[in-house]
Scaffold this active site. Structure first.
Site, mmCIF file in Angstrom:
data_model
loop_
_atom_site.group_PDB
_atom_site.id
_atom_site.type_symbol
_atom_site.label_atom_id
_atom_site.label_comp_id
_atom_site.label_asym_id
_atom_site.label_seq_id
_atom_site.Cartn_x
_atom_site.Cartn_y
_atom_site.Cartn_z
ATOM 1 N N HIS A 85 7.339 -0.144 3.828
ATOM 2 C CA HIS A 85 7.049 -1.010 2.813
ATOM 3 C C HIS A 85 7.974 -0.723 1.592
ATOM 4 O O HIS A 85 7.608 -0.690 0.346
ATOM 5 C CB HIS A 85 5.449 -0.686 2.400
ATOM 6 C CG HIS A 85 4.662 -0.824 3.707
ATOM 7 N ND1 HIS A 85 3.938 -2.125 3.752
ATOM 8 C CD2 HIS A 85 3.961 0.001 4.415
ATOM 9 C CE1 HIS A 85 3.168 -1.978 4.648
ATOM 10 N NE2 HIS A 85 3.189 -0.873 5.178
ATOM 11 N N ASN A 158 -2.894 -5.023 5.351
ATOM 12 C CA ASN A 158 -1.651 -5.870 5.756
ATOM 13 C C ASN A 158 -2.260 -7.392 5.684
ATOM 14 O O ASN A 158 -3.295 -7.617 5.516
ATOM 15 C CB ASN A 158 -1.242 -5.587 7.078
ATOM 16 C CG ASN A 158 -0.377 -4.074 6.978
ATOM 17 O OD1 ASN A 158 0.092 -3.659 6.031
ATOM 18 N ND2 ASN A 158 -0.485 -3.466 8.254
#
Length: 708
Positions: A85, A158
């Site tokens: 990320h 997510n």
């Protein structure tokens, strides 16, 4: 003395003979000249697939030194960017409660209709570095920080509701496999290489996630048009201690939308910051992105009767079985003042929950709860990262913690401990049994062992359900994505092993992939650890079936030249604005154009820098002379050809005929995705037609099928 049970049997996966545990997980054992895996201090490891738990479905145990060492080392591999990320973009906003949940939780933020709490959201890719591009095929992080009156609540999810692995002990292996290969440092932000697919082919629990990532969900059009999921099963708890299981969903108000692969590749070249720019422009224009928060609520009776284990993060609960109950709305209305101070330094932790919310024994969630806090210490350099404004709560807080690197808050007075003898404020903060956080008193029992629930062992049923739930167009995209990825895999045995899993998953999918790879013979189907079920399709799993009902928030690119019909352009501008969309002029010169009435119109893009991939639909509005000139321009021809190949709606005037012809689109080949603009009244018809986003029937005519 309690005898340790045996949990393994031998199975053949393609060219590999491995052992399989009760959850269907792959165990590769040391033998012959294969060395034994050890800890950093040389302690032999017996099981590298499962964390130590209290019972088959019990919580993970802190004494698991192998897991803690593995995650500890993994968390500290990179400085200072995130290991995963790393490429992210964030914005501020608020969460407004529309449907209180006071019947199932005492969480303060979920009690009073109409009440708002501040929010910060960070979207991200997973595999790439900070400098990678936005349109990688990848899962997207969707992390929400709610600054509630009872502390910060992080929903760290997510854009995909399932994950690659079932147990957090495998997280370092999964990320190592998808990242660039360590001996060559490439490929960047791509899963199309041997290491990743080797890991996947030996980890059948990943098959459901693979279907999602290889679908159009892996290449979203925008952060604004993608769903978010909390992934794990949590508990909502009332003040009386009654618990209800919950899964969190963020549904975009403007519907779902993705791009196609060829478009993504070209977008990464034309604008590697496409998703960032889209969010920035939307908020700056006052088109605030909005999502509805919903929850799936269920009890132990449902959990016990469900075909799969609710603690398995590679599974979801179909909305047809448990509908999503609306809760509130999330609106992003303000960009950050400084990217580093806020988006880069924001620290999300799955452990950040508030009274009324609690964890379950999901082994992936249990590991994340350990990992994230440790990660923030490494990235931000101090245990005082919570003192940074972006991470600090917006409610009153009182601790007895002190000092440390970069401490901005310390207790005042003589007291930095408790219990103590001092009364009132001089004595400092005290625990509060009435309002303080209480863990749900779940009963825990069982052998202390490394093992998974047998219900974890079904790796194919929901993957098959996902594939069956897609439209034929979306199924084709999944086939093409897997073919592309595996065509970059250099080892034939790995390609064949993946196809063997696809045979177990869905025969037609396996055959399509084998044909695309040129495999003459299909490998044997991978033996399932648990016989798969043939589940009914779920409409909620398709993007196309959950598209928008308007063209709002989208963008039209208008190719125009000097002499462009002013009345048509004005009508398009009006219709686009009424729809809530935007229009941008693409011209031969950035200075703009002069229309047929002498009106000067600035250009948003110069033609070489404004390819059609930047737009959701395009209009060809050149003058007759301008069209003849554009017909000799390769950029103009590509603008048209790409829009056609990407199944976009194309508006055109008769004057555009020379350009269409040079782009290989004679009038007889124009399909229903073309809208002739013959008068100002047809502008509204074009914008209305664009609500479908794509003219998918065209795709079959633009992709060749090669025989094996």
């Amino acid at each position: 003395m309690t005898k340790q049970p045996s949990h393994r049997d031998a199975v053949t996966l393609g060219d590999q003979t491995v052992q399989r545990g009760t959850g269907g997980e792959t165990h590769q054992t040391a033998q012959g000249d294969v060395p034994t895996l050890t800890t950093q201090l040389g302690v032999p490891v017996a099981d590298n697939q499962n964390t130590l738990k209290a019972g088959t479905r019990g919580p993970s145990l802190l004494e698991d030194f192998h897991f803690r060492e593995k995650i500890f080392h993994f968390d500290h591999e990179r400085i200072p960017e995130r290991v995963v990320h790393a490429r992210g973009y964030g914005a501020h906003g608020f969460f407004e409660l529309t449907h209180p949940l006071s019947d199932v939780t005492c969480a303060d933020a979920l009690q009073r209709k109409g009440e708002r709490v501040p929010a910060f959201v960070r979207f991200s890719t997973v595999a790439g570095s900070k400098g990678s591009f936005d349109l990688a095929r990848d899962a997207r992080g969707f992390a929400v920080k709610l600054y509630t009156k009872q502390g910060n609540w992080d929903i760290v999810g997510n854009n995909i509701p399932v994950f690659f692995i079932q147990d957090a002990i495998k997280f370092p292996d999964m990320v190592h496999a998808v990242k660039e290969e360590p001996d060559r440092a490439f490929p960047q932000a791509q899963s199309a290489h041997d290491n990743f697919w080797d890991f996947i082919s030996l980890t059948p629990e990943s098959m459901n996630m693979i279907m999602w990532v290889m679908s159009d969900r892996g290449i979203p059009r925008s952060f604004r048009f993608m769903e978010g999921f909390g992934v794990h099963t949590f508990r909502l708890v009332t003040a009386q201690g009654k618990a209800t299981y919950a899964k969190f969903h963020w549904k975009p108000k403007q519907g779902l939308q993705s791009v196609v692969w060829n478009e993504a590749v070209k977008l990464n070249g034309a604008d590697p910051d496409f998703h960032r720019r889209d969010l920035w422009n939307a908020i700056q224009a006052g088109q605030y992105p909005e999502w509805e928060l919903g929850v799936q609520l269920f009890d132990d009776e449902f959990a016990d009767s469900f075909d799969f284990d609710i603690l398995d993060a590679t599974k979801l609960i179909p909305e047809e079985l448990v509908p999503v109950r609306p809760v509130g709305r999330l609106v992003l209305d303000r960009m950050v003042d400084n990217f580093f101070a806020e988006t880069e330094q924001v620290a999300f932790c799955t452990q950040n929950i508030v009274p009324g919310i609690d964890f379950t024994n999901d082994p992936l969630l249990q590991g994340r709860n350990f990992s994230y806090l440790d990660t923030q210490l490494k990235r931000l350099g101090s245990t005082n990262f919570t003192h940074l404004p972006i991470n600090a709560p917006k409610c009153p807080f009182h601790t007895l913690q002190q000092d440390g690197h970069m401490a901005m808050h310390n207790p005042r007075g003589r007291v930095n401990y408790e219990p103590n003898s001092w009364a009132g404020q001089e004595g400092g903060p005290r625990e509060n049994p009435q309002t303080g956080f209480k863990s749900f008193p779940a009963e825990v029992s069982g052998l202390k062992e490394r093992v998974r629930s047998e219900k974890f062992a079904d790796h194919y049923s929901q993957a098959r359900q996902f594939y069956k739930s897609q439209t034929p167009t979306e199924q084709t995209h999944i086939q093409q994505a897997i073919i592309f990825e595996l065509s970059k895999v250099e080892t034939p045995a790995i390609r064949a092993r993946v196809v063997s899993h696809l045979r177990t998953l869905h025969t037609e999918l396996a055959q399509a992939v084998a044909t695309g790879l040129g495999l003459k013979d299909l490998p044997p189907a991978a033996p399932p650890a648990r016989p798969p079920l043939d589940l009914p399709p779920s409409a909620a799993l398709s993007i196309v079936k959950n598209g928008p009902n308007s063209f709002a928030g989208r963008k039209i690119g208008v190719m125009a030249t000097d002499g462009t019909d002013d009345a048509l352009l004005a009508a398009l501008e009006e219709a686009t604005k009424a729809e809530g969309a935007t229009l941008e002029i693409v011209a031969p010169h950035i200075g703009g154009i002069v229309t047929s009435t002498g009106r000067h119109v600035p250009a948003g893009q110069r033609l070489p820098g404004g390819p059609s991939v930047l737009y959701d639909a395009v209009v060809l509005l050149p003058s007759e002379q301008g069209s003849k000139q554009l017909a000799t321009d390769a950029d103009a021809r590509d603008f048209v050809a790409d829009a056609y190949a990407h199944a976009k709606f194309i508006g055109y005037t008769p004057s555009a005929a020379p350009l269409l012809s040079k782009a290989g689109l004679e009038h007889k080949t124009l399909d229903d995705g073309f809208v002739a603009l013959t008068s100002p009244t047809t502008a509204k018809k074009f914008v209305t037609t664009c609500r479908a986003l794509r003219f998918w029937p065209r795709e079959a005519s633009v992709h060749a099928v090669y025989p094996p």
